[in-house]
Write an enzyme that holds these catalytic residues in place. Structure first.
Site, short mmCIF file in Angstrom:
data_model
loop_
_atom_site.label_atom_id
_atom_site.label_comp_id
_atom_site.label_asym_id
_atom_site.label_seq_id
_atom_site.Cartn_x
_atom_site.Cartn_y
_atom_site.Cartn_z
CD GLU A 228 -2.52 -0.73 -0.09
OE1 GLU A 228 -2.88 0.28 -0.56
OE2 GLU A 228 -3.05 -2.05 -0.66
CB CYS A 262 -1.28 6.69 2.75
SG CYS A 262 -2.35 6.05 3.72
P1 NAD Z 1 9.20 4.80 3.08
O1 NAD Z 1 8.90 3.66 1.69
O2 NAD Z 1 10.18 5.78 3.10
O3 NAD Z 1 9.35 3.94 4.91
C1 NAD Z 1 8.20 2.24 4.89
C2 NAD Z 1 9.32 1.06 4.89
O4 NAD Z 1 10.06 0.68 4.34
C3 NAD Z 1 10.01 1.98 6.47
O5 NAD Z 1 10.20 0.60 6.98
C4 NAD Z 1 10.92 1.95 5.63
O6 NAD Z 1 12.60 0.89 7.05
C5 NAD Z 1 11.12 0.80 5.08
N1 NAD Z 1 12.07 0.59 3.52
C6 NAD Z 1 12.79 2.17 3.37
N2 NAD Z 1 13.89 1.04 2.21
C7 NAD Z 1 13.48 -0.65 2.33
C8 NAD Z 1 13.49 -1.35 1.46
N3 NAD Z 1 14.73 -0.95 0.06
N4 NAD Z 1 13.65 -2.66 1.25
C9 NAD Z 1 12.85 -2.77 2.38
N5 NAD Z 1 11.99 -1.50 2.72
C10 NAD Z 1 12.72 -0.68 3.00
O7 NAD Z 1 7.97 5.51 4.34
P2 NAD Z 1 7.09 6.29 5.05
O8 NAD Z 1 8.34 7.64 5.07
O9 NAD Z 1 7.48 5.83 6.11
O10 NAD Z 1 5.85 6.75 5.00
C11 NAD Z 1 5.17 7.82 4.63
C12 NAD Z 1 5.00 7.08 2.99
O11 NAD Z 1 4.18 5.74 3.11
C13 NAD Z 1 4.06 7.57 2.31
O12 NAD Z 1 4.42 7.88 1.03
C14 NAD Z 1 2.46 7.54 2.51
O13 NAD Z 1 1.57 7.56 1.36
C15 NAD Z 1 3.55 5.44 2.71
N6 NAD Z 1 1.39 5.07 3.30
C16 NAD Z 1 0.59 4.80 2.72
C17 NAD Z 1 -0.64 4.60 3.48
C18 NAD Z 1 -1.70 2.97 2.78
O14 NAD Z 1 -1.56 2.53 3.40
N7 NAD Z 1 -1.55 3.15 1.20
C19 NAD Z 1 -0.57 4.23 4.78
C20 NAD Z 1 0.58 5.12 5.51
C21 NAD Z 1 1.46 5.43 5.23
#
Ligand code: NAD
Length: 454
Positions: A228, A262
């Site tokens: 997501e 999000c």
């Molecule tokens: P992010 O993508 O920076 O990080 C998300 C997670 O992925 C973290 O735990 C991070 O450490 C991990 N991660 C980073 N690099 C990785 C890799 N190479 N491989 C695997 N995992 C890795 O996002 P964020 O800044 O923590 O959150 C904000 C984002 O989340 C926004 O884009 C928001 O829209 C989205 N979001 C989406 C939903 C939804 O349900 N659609 C809900 C909440 C937040």
């Protein structure tokens, strides 16, 4: 690498510093989770249900402490943090009933005696990767269904929300969840990649770029994955809307928790004569959004990216209708902001910025408004504000969005319904509701025939 988590309202306040454990520790945790899985599944529906219920009770018993931790670690306003804790307990309770749900169906054989059955079985170890913005609810809406159907789980939270996730794991352990059933491992990209590389089923929530890489890696290994991702959510306001109500809903969806959901609204599309009254009402409503509703953004980098986008839009001819500045105070704050005349190709109209900022766009009629709303791959949630049933029906038929919300803010999620985006905002099966139980299980088809039959 050290994971540090700072208070966004007071960056001098260090919430947590912990060494990232590295890829090898992730593999070891997945190994322990795999060992624990057989016993957890074999313990049976009643034992799993009771364990999840005890976690719900523990969350409720520690509600004030957890609320304060969410406020401190990710800067969520108090009322929203309290709501998230209540929702977290409710999600554990909801999935505590799931072990007793039917796990398949009975079918008639094509010919002769016997039984044909389908039966859903857990995959093994669920690898869960979560963002910081719902630091208890998202880990819970992934872990609870995964555990309910008999998987064990390893969760890697966002670095910015590590303390919340670790506290949740502690409460689960204290509530009697057996060792290895739910492990929280702090970490960043290295640990996330290692988890995707080792788990039997992967659930990711976060930004679009990272999510794409996770989907690619998990698909390459042949394990099921859901992701997501970010949204670029539109709100359509028709001339027959209750403009005051629409403006209040929009202000909440744009600036509530500083737009860091999000499902936050970032594009407001006013149809025809709605434009002028909506502009005035929305400027007023955003001016009333204070700290009890907005709060800081997650980091200095996020703040600078937001103010940079406003400056570049201005330089390209946009008008700031309200906000746009950084208040003089400690903490990473940005004023709730509304811009008009933002050029079509400006990043504020094409990318998710994750802040309390929206652009106001005119549309001649409903058709143009729907076309504008659909003009993005990041189609998570769209709201429509109108008194007309025909408009609501047209929106439900023609909007490309995972969530279509009529006379409600785009932000807002019901945990007992499937949740997810359309087009590039989502990959794989839905989360939440009963849909999550399907995602965390694979179907087996069983044929039972009488011994000695013809
Ligand atoms: P992010 O993508 O920076 O990080 C998300 C997670 O992925 C973290 O735990 C991070 O450490 C991990 N991660 C980073 N690099 C990785 C890799 N190479 N491989 C695997 N995992 C890795 O996002 P964020 O800044 O923590 O959150 C904000 C984002 O989340 C926004 O884009 C928001 O829209 C989205 N979001 C989406 C939903 C939804 O349900 N659609 C809900 C909440 C937040």
């Amino acid at each position: 690498m050290t994971i540090t988590s700072l208070n966004p309202a007071d960056p001098a306040d260090l919430v947590l510093a912990v060494e990232a454990p590295g890829a090898q520790a992730v593999r070891a945790a997945v190994g322990r989770a795999r060992t624990a899985q057989a016993g957890w599944h074999a313990a049976g529906a009643a034992a799993r249900s009771a364990a999840l219920t005890r976690i719900a009770e523990a969350v409720e018993a520690h509600a004030d402490e957890l609320t304060a931790l969410i406020v401190r670690e990710v800067g969520k306003p108090l009322a929203e943090a309290r709501g998230e804790v209540a929702r977290t307990a409710a999600i554990w309770r909801y999935y505590a009933q799931a072990p007793f749900e039917p796990s398949g169906a009975v079918h008639e054989p094509a010919a002769g005696p016997g039984l044909l059955l389908t039966r859903r079985r857990p995959y093994g170890v669920a690898g869960l990767i979560t963002p910081w913005n719902f630091p208890l609810a998202i880990p819970t809406w992934k872990a609870a269904p995964a555990l309910a159907v008999g998987n064990t789980a390893v969760l890697k939270p966002a670095p910015e929300a590590t303390a919340c996730a670790l506290r949740l794991a502690e409460l689960a352990a204290a509530a009697g969840l057996p060792e290895g059933v739910l492990t929280v491992l702090p970490g960043g990209a290295e640990e996330g990649e290692a988890l995707v590389d080792a788990a039997d089923v992967v659930s990711f929530t976060g930004s679009t770029g990272v999510g794409r890489a996770v989907v690619h890696a998990a698909t390459g290994r042949g394990v099921p994955v859901q992701a997501e991702l970010g949204g670029l959510n539109a709100a359509l306001v028709l001339p027959d809307a209750d403009i005051e109500q629409a403006a209040a809903n929009l202000a909440a969806a744009i600036a509530g928790y500083a737009g860091q959901k999000c499902t936050a609204t970032s594009r407001v599309i006013a149809v025809g004569e709605a434009y002028e009254p909506l502009r005035a009402a929305l400027v007023k409503a955003l001016g009333l959004v204070d700290d009890t509703a907005c709060g800081p953004v997650i980091s200095a980098a996020a703040r600078d990216r937001l103010t940079g986008a406003v400056a570049s839009a201005r330089a390209e001819g946009a008008t700031v209708l309200t906000g746009g500045a950084v208040p003089e105070r400690a903490g990473w704050y940005v004023e709730p902001t509304l811009l008009a005349d933002v050029p079509a190709e400006h990043p504020l109209r094409r990318e998710e910025f994750f802040g309390p900022i929206a652009v106001l766009l005119p549309a001649a009629d409903l058709d143009e408004a729907i076309a504008l709303a659909n003009d993005t791959p990041h189609s998570l949630a769209t709201s429509v504000h109108s008194r007309s049933l025909d408009t609501a029906l047209a929106a439900a038929d023609r909007l490309d969005a995972g969530m279509i919300r009529v006379n409600a803010p785009s932000s807002g999620v019901d945990f007992h319904l499937p949740f997810g985006g359309a087009k590039g905002a989502s990959h794989g099966d839905r989360e939440q509701g009963r849909a999550a139980l399907d995602f965390y299980t694979a179907s087996r088809t069983v044929t039972l025939l009488p011994a000695g039959g013809a």
